[in-house]
Design a protein around this motif. Sequence first.
Motif, PDB file in Angstrom:
ATOM      1  N   SER A  36       0.857  -1.198   0.000  1.00 35.69           N
ATOM      2  CA  SER A  36       0.000   0.000   0.000  1.00 35.69           C
ATOM      3  C   SER A  36       0.881   1.233   0.000  1.00 35.69           C
ATOM      4  O   SER A  36       2.054   1.151   0.354  1.00 35.69           O
ATOM      5  CB  SER A  36      -0.898   0.034   1.233  1.00 35.69           C
ATOM      6  OG  SER A  36      -1.892  -0.951   1.132  1.00 35.69           O
ATOM      7  N   HIS A  37       0.303   2.366  -0.391  1.00 37.38           N
ATOM      8  CA  HIS A  37       1.096   3.602  -0.407  1.00 37.38           C
ATOM      9  C   HIS A  37       0.643   4.554   0.686  1.00 37.38           C
ATOM     10  O   HIS A  37      -0.536   4.553   1.069  1.00 37.38           O
ATOM     11  CB  HIS A  37       1.080   4.274  -1.781  1.00 37.38           C
ATOM     12  CG  HIS A  37      -0.248   4.788  -2.235  1.00 37.38           C
ATOM     13  ND1 HIS A  37      -0.697   6.057  -1.949  1.00 37.38           N
ATOM     14  CD2 HIS A  37      -1.231   4.221  -2.978  1.00 37.38           C
ATOM     15  CE1 HIS A  37      -1.881   6.247  -2.493  1.00 37.38           C
ATOM     16  NE2 HIS A  37      -2.240   5.142  -3.118  1.00 37.38           N
ATOM     17  N   VAL A  38       1.582   5.359   1.168  1.00 42.90           N
ATOM     18  CA  VAL A  38       1.271   6.240   2.308  1.00 42.90           C
ATOM     19  C   VAL A  38       0.939   7.673   1.905  1.00 42.90           C
ATOM     20  O   VAL A  38       0.436   8.438   2.726  1.00 42.90           O
ATOM     21  CB  VAL A  38       2.425   6.296   3.342  1.00 42.90           C
ATOM     22  CG1 VAL A  38       2.711   4.919   3.912  1.00 42.90           C
ATOM     23  CG2 VAL A  38       3.676   6.934   2.760  1.00 42.90           C
ATOM     24  N   ILE A  88      -3.138  -3.101  -2.350  1.00 44.58           N
ATOM     25  CA  ILE A  88      -4.478  -2.891  -1.787  1.00 44.58           C
ATOM     26  C   ILE A  88      -4.724  -1.407  -1.895  1.00 44.58           C
ATOM     27  O   ILE A  88      -4.339  -0.628  -1.022  1.00 44.58           O
ATOM     28  CB  ILE A  88      -4.557  -3.429  -0.350  1.00 44.58           C
ATOM     29  CG1 ILE A  88      -4.259  -4.934  -0.421  1.00 44.58           C
ATOM     30  CG2 ILE A  88      -5.944  -3.160   0.261  1.00 44.58           C
ATOM     31  CD1 ILE A  88      -4.372  -5.658   0.871  1.00 44.58           C
ATOM     32  N   ASP A  89      -5.277  -1.013  -3.039  1.00 39.36           N
ATOM     33  CA  ASP A  89      -5.333   0.407  -3.390  1.00 39.36           C
ATOM     34  C   ASP A  89      -6.544   0.706  -4.274  1.00 39.36           C
ATOM     35  O   ASP A  89      -6.587   1.733  -4.943  1.00 39.36           O
ATOM     36  CB  ASP A  89      -4.016   0.766  -4.121  1.00 39.36           C
ATOM     37  CG  ASP A  89      -3.842   2.258  -4.297  1.00 39.36           C
ATOM     38  OD1 ASP A  89      -4.491   3.029  -3.557  1.00 39.36           O
ATOM     39  OD2 ASP A  89      -3.067   2.653  -5.181  1.00 39.36           O
ATOM     40  N   GLY A  90      -7.516  -0.205  -4.298  1.00 42.14           N
ATOM     41  CA  GLY A  90      -8.690   0.000  -5.149  1.00 42.14           C
ATOM     42  C   GLY A  90      -9.828   0.662  -4.389  1.00 42.14           C
ATOM     43  O   GLY A  90      -9.654   1.130  -3.261  1.00 42.14           O
ATOM     44  N   ALA A 104      -8.276   7.626   2.775  1.00 38.98           N
ATOM     45  CA  ALA A 104      -8.540   6.179   2.660  1.00 38.98           C
ATOM     46  C   ALA A 104      -7.724   5.616   1.494  1.00 38.98           C
ATOM     47  O   ALA A 104      -7.316   4.464   1.521  1.00 38.98           O
ATOM     48  CB  ALA A 104     -10.023   5.938   2.435  1.00 38.98           C
ATOM     49  N   ASP A 105      -7.486   6.431   0.506  1.00 33.07           N
ATOM     50  CA  ASP A 105      -6.540   6.157  -0.581  1.00 33.07           C
ATOM     51  C   ASP A 105      -5.178   6.666  -0.123  1.00 33.07           C
ATOM     52  O   ASP A 105      -4.886   7.833  -0.267  1.00 33.07           O
ATOM     53  CB  ASP A 105      -7.003   6.859  -1.856  1.00 33.07           C
ATOM     54  CG  ASP A 105      -6.046   6.681  -3.017  1.00 33.07           C
ATOM     55  OD1 ASP A 105      -5.131   5.858  -2.906  1.00 33.07           O
ATOM     56  OD2 ASP A 105      -6.233   7.384  -4.033  1.00 33.07           O
ATOM     57  N   ASP A 106      -4.306   5.903   0.488  1.00 30.58           N
ATOM     58  CA  ASP A 106      -4.427   4.461   0.552  1.00 30.58           C
ATOM     59  C   ASP A 106      -4.172   3.985   1.984  1.00 30.58           C
ATOM     60  O   ASP A 106      -3.741   2.867   2.216  1.00 30.58           O
ATOM     61  CB  ASP A 106      -3.420   3.872  -0.425  1.00 30.58           C
ATOM     62  CG  ASP A 106      -3.542   2.369  -0.577  1.00 30.58           C
ATOM     63  OD1 ASP A 106      -4.580   1.816  -0.195  1.00 30.58           O
ATOM     64  OD2 ASP A 106      -2.568   1.760  -1.035  1.00 30.58           O
ATOM     65  N   LYS A 107      -4.475   4.840   2.954  1.00 34.35           N
ATOM     66  CA  LYS A 107      -4.206   4.456   4.341  1.00 34.35           C
ATOM     67  C   LYS A 107      -5.190   3.398   4.833  1.00 34.35           C
ATOM     68  O   LYS A 107      -4.915   2.692   5.807  1.00 34.35           O
ATOM     69  CB  LYS A 107      -4.203   5.692   5.236  1.00 34.35           C
ATOM     70  CG  LYS A 107      -2.933   6.523   4.984  1.00 34.35           C
ATOM     71  CD  LYS A 107      -3.026   7.937   5.452  1.00 34.35           C
ATOM     72  CE  LYS A 107      -1.736   8.675   5.134  1.00 34.35           C
ATOM     73  NZ  LYS A 107      -1.879  10.126   5.284  1.00 34.35           N
ATOM     74  N   ASP A 145       4.691   8.331  -2.679  1.00 35.19           N
ATOM     75  CA  ASP A 145       4.615   8.991  -3.991  1.00 35.19           C
ATOM     76  C   ASP A 145       3.881   8.241  -5.092  1.00 35.19           C
ATOM     77  O   ASP A 145       4.167   8.435  -6.267  1.00 35.19           O
ATOM     78  CB  ASP A 145       6.038   9.344  -4.472  1.00 35.19           C
ATOM     79  CG  ASP A 145       6.630  10.470  -3.642  1.00 35.19           C
ATOM     80  OD1 ASP A 145       5.844  11.244  -3.047  1.00 35.19           O
ATOM     81  OD2 ASP A 145       7.863  10.591  -3.577  1.00 35.19           O
ATOM     82  N   GLU A 146       2.922   7.398  -4.716  1.00 29.83           N
ATOM     83  CA  GLU A 146       2.135   6.703  -5.738  1.00 29.83           C
ATOM     84  C   GLU A 146       1.317   7.711  -6.540  1.00 29.83           C
ATOM     85  O   GLU A 146       1.170   7.579  -7.747  1.00 29.83           O
ATOM     86  CB  GLU A 146       1.191   5.687  -5.074  1.00 29.83           C
ATOM     87  CG  GLU A 146       0.494   4.745  -6.049  1.00 29.83           C
ATOM     88  CD  GLU A 146      -0.823   5.274  -6.596  1.00 29.83           C
ATOM     89  OE1 GLU A 146      -1.343   4.671  -7.537  1.00 29.83           O
ATOM     90  OE2 GLU A 146      -1.338   6.299  -6.089  1.00 29.83           O
ATOM     91  N   GLU A 147       0.802   8.731  -5.854  1.00 33.01           N
ATOM     92  CA  GLU A 147      -0.121   9.669  -6.506  1.00 33.01           C
ATOM     93  C   GLU A 147       0.570  10.552  -7.536  1.00 33.01           C
ATOM     94  O   GLU A 147      -0.085  11.193  -8.342  1.00 33.01           O
ATOM     95  CB  GLU A 147      -0.814  10.560  -5.453  1.00 33.01           C
ATOM     96  CG  GLU A 147      -1.623   9.787  -4.417  1.00 33.01           C
ATOM     97  CD  GLU A 147      -2.859   9.119  -5.003  1.00 33.01           C
ATOM     98  OE1 GLU A 147      -3.109   9.259  -6.206  1.00 33.01           O
ATOM     99  OE2 GLU A 147      -3.564   8.450  -4.223  1.00 33.01           O
ATOM    100  N   ILE A 148       1.890  10.620  -7.501  1.00 30.02           N
ATOM    101  CA  ILE A 148       2.606  11.398  -8.514  1.00 30.02           C
ATOM    102  C   ILE A 148       3.393  10.466  -9.448  1.00 30.02           C
ATOM    103  O   ILE A 148       4.340  10.871 -10.117  1.00 30.02           O
ATOM    104  CB  ILE A 148       3.512  12.481  -7.881  1.00 30.02           C
ATOM    105  CG1 ILE A 148       4.509  11.867  -6.885  1.00 30.02           C
ATOM    106  CG2 ILE A 148       2.663  13.534  -7.168  1.00 30.02           C
ATOM    107  CD1 ILE A 148       5.560  12.869  -6.394  1.00 30.02           C
TER     108      ILE A 148
HETATM  109 ZN   LIG Z   1      -4.059   5.042  -4.205  1.00 32.36          ZN
END
Ligand SMILES: [Zn+2]
Length: 399
Positions: free
Chosen positions: A73-75, A186-188, A129-132, A163-166
């Motif tokens: 997961s990403h923070v 787990i990021d859906g 919640a995306d993605d915590k 940095d998933e969002e960038i």
């Molecule tokens: Zn995400």
Amino acid sequence: MKVEERFIKYVSFDTTSDENSETYPSTHSQSVLLSLLAEELKSVGMSNAAFDGKYTTAYLPGKKGSPTVCFISHVDTSPDVSGKDIKATITDYKGGDIVLPYATISASELKDCVGTRVITSDGSTLLGADDKAGVAAIMTAMEKLVKTDPSSRCNIKVMFTPDEEIGNGVRDVDVRALGADFGYTIDGGPLGEIEYENFNAAGLEVTVFGRSIHPGSAKNIMKNAIDLLFEFHSLLPVEQRPVNTEGYEGFYMIKGVSGGVEKAEGSYIIRDHDMHKFNQKKEFVRSAIEFLNRKYGEGTFVAEIKDSYYNMSDIINKNFHLIESARLAFERVGVTPKSIPIRGGTDGAMLSYKGLPCPNLSTGGYNFHSRTEFVPIESMEKMSEVVIELVRIYANKNT
Ligand SMILES: [Zn+2]
């Protein structure tokens, strides 16, 4: 610790990522949370838990000879909406709209959540919640799994990323060093989603070199770069814009324009699930540029096309046990699984091409990147059970 307690603690960290940063992770606060998560993994009993300055990883040995499955997961949170001073609030949801101090979540958005405890922000920020929600589900599962008999579980890796969002979530991940056979991000979105088809993606930069002259004496001389850029844009099919496409339909999207008469630049993205159609789209751009250069002179238009990521389905189809196992895990916890093509990318797509086949599972959250983002606590609980089921399934699976 309960999943919602973890979640509320994680969202109290402002971990907004920053596209314009030169550092990796792009913001210091992500490193703070990633270090804290390493400590937490250690304290629940995971082995080798550490933050290496980029990623937090940990290991839990299971049955000898079983595969090693990585949960990811990403923070970071999206820079599109503020992630600072998030005031997480729990509502015992019985129906109707949820009216927050600064926004309203409509009953139609909440229709699947009646009877759950829904966590929201106060409507002035996103929730995270995306993605915590993914981080909280994985952490909660690990706390339970360390107490189980090693022969009842497969080998487990956990990885939390920045940095998933960038678009940089797994930039420097060394899949060999990670030592996992495959993974799940787990990021859906809503509970039950299993995603393994995503876009093929490219960026396109079009630069137009014009010629400026006083407009009063411009006849047959001026080459207005902005006009020419618009001419290029007008050649792209209108029906293939995001606003007019859905499902498996690809698109061209202009996302930025800058410049003046002498020089103008347009930034685009190109997307298609189908590799053949993806290549056709890029070919169409090249031929349009060629046509315009013949019309206005060689070098007037310069196009740079750069691939960003590819559809993971080719790789997942060769490892389809990942999807079958995920379906079984959802069914075992009483959730109906569903697969829909992602109209975007995931870190799992990039990991799959790096050698770690990695579909994406739901978090249980809704309305990501928005002030009305929310997640039911029960969905996060279910996701931690799904992780536990997957680990059981792979304890006894030869892949
Ligand atoms: Zn995400």
